[in-house]
Design a protein around this motif. Structure first.
Motif, short mmCIF file in Angstrom:
data_model
loop_
_atom_site.label_atom_id
_atom_site.label_comp_id
_atom_site.label_asym_id
_atom_site.label_seq_id
_atom_site.Cartn_x
_atom_site.Cartn_y
_atom_site.Cartn_z
N ALA A 68 -8.20 0.84 -7.80
CA ALA A 68 -9.11 -0.19 -7.29
C ALA A 68 -8.45 -1.01 -6.19
N THR A 69 -7.13 -1.12 -6.24
CA THR A 69 -6.41 -1.99 -5.30
C THR A 69 -6.30 -1.37 -3.91
N THR A 70 -6.14 -0.05 -3.85
CA THR A 70 -6.00 0.59 -2.52
C THR A 70 -7.10 1.63 -2.31
N GLU A 71 -8.29 1.30 -2.76
CA GLU A 71 -9.50 2.12 -2.54
C GLU A 71 -9.28 3.58 -2.92
N GLY A 72 -8.53 3.80 -3.96
CA GLY A 72 -8.30 5.18 -4.42
C GLY A 72 -7.36 5.96 -3.55
N LYS A 73 -6.75 5.31 -2.57
CA LYS A 73 -5.89 6.06 -1.64
C LYS A 73 -4.48 6.31 -2.19
N THR A 74 -3.94 5.33 -2.91
CA THR A 74 -2.60 5.51 -3.49
C THR A 74 -2.68 6.57 -4.59
N LEU A 75 -1.82 7.55 -4.50
CA LEU A 75 -1.82 8.61 -5.51
C LEU A 75 -1.13 8.14 -6.78
N VAL A 76 -1.66 8.56 -7.91
CA VAL A 76 -1.06 8.23 -9.20
C VAL A 76 -0.32 9.45 -9.73
N TRP A 77 0.98 9.30 -9.86
CA TRP A 77 1.83 10.32 -10.49
C TRP A 77 2.15 9.83 -11.90
N ILE A 78 2.07 10.70 -12.86
CA ILE A 78 2.51 10.34 -14.21
C ILE A 78 3.53 11.36 -14.68
N GLN A 79 4.61 10.86 -15.23
CA GLN A 79 5.64 11.75 -15.78
C GLN A 79 5.59 11.71 -17.30
N THR A 80 5.55 12.89 -17.90
CA THR A 80 5.62 12.96 -19.35
C THR A 80 6.42 14.20 -19.77
N GLY A 81 6.58 14.38 -21.09
CA GLY A 81 7.58 15.37 -21.51
C GLY A 81 7.16 16.35 -22.59
N SER A 82 5.86 16.52 -22.80
CA SER A 82 5.45 17.56 -23.75
C SER A 82 4.13 18.14 -23.29
N VAL A 83 3.77 19.27 -23.88
CA VAL A 83 2.51 19.93 -23.53
C VAL A 83 1.33 19.06 -23.93
N SER A 84 1.38 18.56 -25.17
CA SER A 84 0.22 17.78 -25.66
C SER A 84 0.09 16.47 -24.89
N ALA A 85 1.21 15.84 -24.56
CA ALA A 85 1.14 14.60 -23.78
C ALA A 85 0.58 14.88 -22.39
N ARG B 276 0.82 -1.21 0.00
CA ARG B 276 0.00 0.00 0.00
C ARG B 276 0.86 1.27 0.00
N PRO B 277 1.68 1.45 -1.05
CA PRO B 277 2.51 2.65 -1.09
C PRO B 277 1.66 3.90 -1.26
N HIS B 278 2.16 4.99 -0.73
CA HIS B 278 1.43 6.25 -0.79
C HIS B 278 1.21 6.70 -2.23
N SER B 279 2.23 6.46 -3.09
CA SER B 279 2.17 6.95 -4.46
C SER B 279 2.75 5.93 -5.42
N VAL B 280 2.24 5.95 -6.62
CA VAL B 280 2.83 5.18 -7.72
C VAL B 280 3.14 6.16 -8.83
N TRP B 281 4.32 5.99 -9.41
CA TRP B 281 4.80 6.90 -10.46
C TRP B 281 4.88 6.10 -11.75
N LEU B 282 4.09 6.49 -12.71
CA LEU B 282 4.07 5.78 -14.00
C LEU B 282 4.81 6.61 -15.05
N PHE B 283 5.56 5.91 -15.87
CA PHE B 283 6.42 6.59 -16.86
C PHE B 283 6.67 5.64 -18.01
N ALA B 284 6.62 6.18 -19.22
CA ALA B 284 7.00 5.43 -20.41
C ALA B 284 6.03 4.30 -20.74
N ALA B 285 4.75 4.67 -20.83
CA ALA B 285 3.78 3.72 -21.39
C ALA B 285 3.92 3.75 -22.92
#
Lengths: 353, 353
Positions: free
Chosen positions: A127-144, A103-112
């Motif tokens: 769904a796994t942590t009842e919406g409590k784990t924060l989702v961070w996404i890293q990307t590299g452009s305005v449109s993305a 049950r980590p506080h945050s998950v960081w997704l990168f390079a899908a």
């Protein structure tokens, strides 16, 4: 107005200092040290979920004595570190058990491979942590950034500029223009509530203050944390090379070559990586064939120094901020020190206008 | 401590806003408007000294009504605009008569073949106006900055990051790491007195505030001033394309190709340029031969729109900040507006920490 990161990370001090989830380099000890110092610590993205489990265990152990958390947990029962995942390389089904267990506080997704992969990951994680784990996404452009906001509405959006070390978009702007343009575009598209964090080229306090001016609430530092006591180093020569490297824009290079040294490049097409200029790169510029480069690379890996070092052949990821990294300190000391100094920079700015 | 730019440019307000000396685009009207608004206006570097003379005449005429100057002159008898020169392309002997005639406040040198060429230029300029004309030098790496400081001790050092539009170092960092690393290296080498100005990716107030945080006393904006009423445009379609272009890191590209379209590249080896992605670039990426690209480029130049536009073939220089440029205003309004807004950004920063 963006949601205040302070609400999402109540233990964190302003401005938020985060370590990049550098695969293999950022383990549980590093993540726990950054969190304990009032930042947000991340464990790097790896391919082996058993190894990730061990690093989470280390983080929990290190945080068990922290006065900020009860039994190493937030009030919501989360482990106050984050975990990086690379959706192109790991199956969400394999990641979920470790998320469910820790049950980590945050998950960081990168390079899908596709932005829709972020959607699938975010839904399963939430769904796994009842919406409590924060989702961070890293990307590299305005449109993305806008597309990711529309598809996933991440809790935190990390905007990575072209100065970043390690992997990132092959093509892109530095945060000097990426951050403000993305902030405006997100606000115009109705996503002005998503807090922004800046990555790429930030290695000390002035960069942090600049990122805040550009519209970020916090920053990611990668290279700076490579020079921390808690960084997991494949060989001491790597860390020494980080300290010795100067003039980061000249001594590092973005290229797909680094992903082609041990076999076919597995990264999605849009990505390459920035690392220190090595003999491998110099040989490539001088026209050596990939076959020969790979052969010499393999030989170098077998040496005592594993091929690292400024005259070595094995990749040492680093951003353009590498020239600002001069000493090895504890990761907590780095996070707290840079944060305090950034506050002084901001205060000092007023006299400059 | 760096010398205060306020001492060098007593009419200028803080933070200093400067227009890039964009050859052919920044003429006397633009330079005078920026200076009149409390900034530092520069006339762009051109090859024809008679054309430069005409632009200086325009600037003097425009400044003759300015209440800040007596007969368009500073107290030292200088014309309060600057002039850009490209030492690789123009002989100092040809430049000196126009400097002697007009006594510009500043000269901006950029793109010498050897750093020692800057020395020769600086000496001749200083001898021509009794050391009164300030020498600005723009360069793009930490080591080049230190070497230029050692050889020339410019009055102002402009550090140009990789996000800049038009010409610059082919290889380099964004200002996020370039500025602080250069500031530290200059101070360590005993040149901490030289005031720094930042260029590259700055198109509005947040970028200005960021540059100040990074250690600059002022900023250069190029692309932003392309969208000014005073900019000299080869065709209106160029300016329209600047306004329409979004996501600057994706929609612009740094390449030497742009310097190879009308014949052999005359720029020094270390330089390339950033411009909007055009059909020329797309054809190059798709493998079209340079010969065919040049042929189509020449044909496009003959069209009514002179080959400009987002589907055109003729180069439109622009930095990654292009996506932040949304409207055409007077250059004075741009300079004053960005400056005032930057002050508000700095004030607002304090609440973010």
């Amino acid at each position: 107005m963006p949601t205040s990161l302070h609400l999402l990370l109540p233990w964190a001090a302003k401005p938020l200092i985060t370590n990049a989830p550098m695969g293999f380099f950022a383990g549980g000890s590093l993540a726990a040290a950054v969190t304990s110092a009032g930042g947000m610590g991340f464990i790097g993205a790896v391919y082996d979920m058993a190894a990730l489990d061990r690093e989470l265990s280390k983080a929990a152990s290190a945080l068990s004595t922290s006065p900020n958390f009860e039994n190493s947990r937030t009030k919501e029962g989360l482990l106050p570190v984050g975990v990086g995942f690379l959706p192109f390389a790991v199956k969400v089904e394999d990641a979920l058990p470790v998320i469910e267990k820790w049950r980590p506080h945050s998950v960081w997704l990168f390079a899908a491979r596709e932005h829709s992969d972020y959607t699938a990951w975010a839904e399963r994680i939430r769904a796994t942590t009842e919406g409590k784990t924060l989702v961070w996404i890293q990307t590299g452009s305005v449109s993305a950034g806008v597309e990711v906001a529309r598809l996933v509405h991440p809790d935190v959006l990390v905007l990575q500029g072209s100065d970043a070390g390690g992997h990132g978009f092959e093509k892109g702007a530095g945060i000097i223009s990426l951050l403000p343009e993305a902030a405006d575009a997100l606000a115009d598209a109705g996503f002005g509530d998503i807090p922004l964090v800046a990555a790429g080229g930030i290695a000390e306090a002035r960069g942090v203050a600049a990122a805040l001016a550009l519209g970020a609430q916090g920053v990611v530092m990668g290279t700076r944390f490579l020079a921390s006591k808690e960084a997991i180093m494949p060989h001491p020569v790597y860390q020494e090379a980080i300290l010795e490297t100067l003039d980061g824009g000249q001594s590092t290079v973005r290229t797909k070559l680094f992903d082609n040294l041990s076999g076919p490049n597995v990264w999605p097409e849009a990505y390459d990586g920035r690392g220190v200029v090595t003999q491998t790169w110099r040989d490539h510029v001088n026209g050596m064939s990939l076959e020969e480069i790979r052969k010499l690379h393999k030989e170098a890996e077998g040496r005592e120094d594993k091929g690292y070092g400024l005259n070595g052949r094995v990749t040492m990821w680093a951003g353009t901020g590498v020239g600002l990294v001069r000493e090895v300190k504890g990761a907590g000391e780095v996070a707290a020190g840079v944060r305090e100094e950034a506050r002084r920079v901001v205060e000092g700015l007023r006299t400059g206008i």
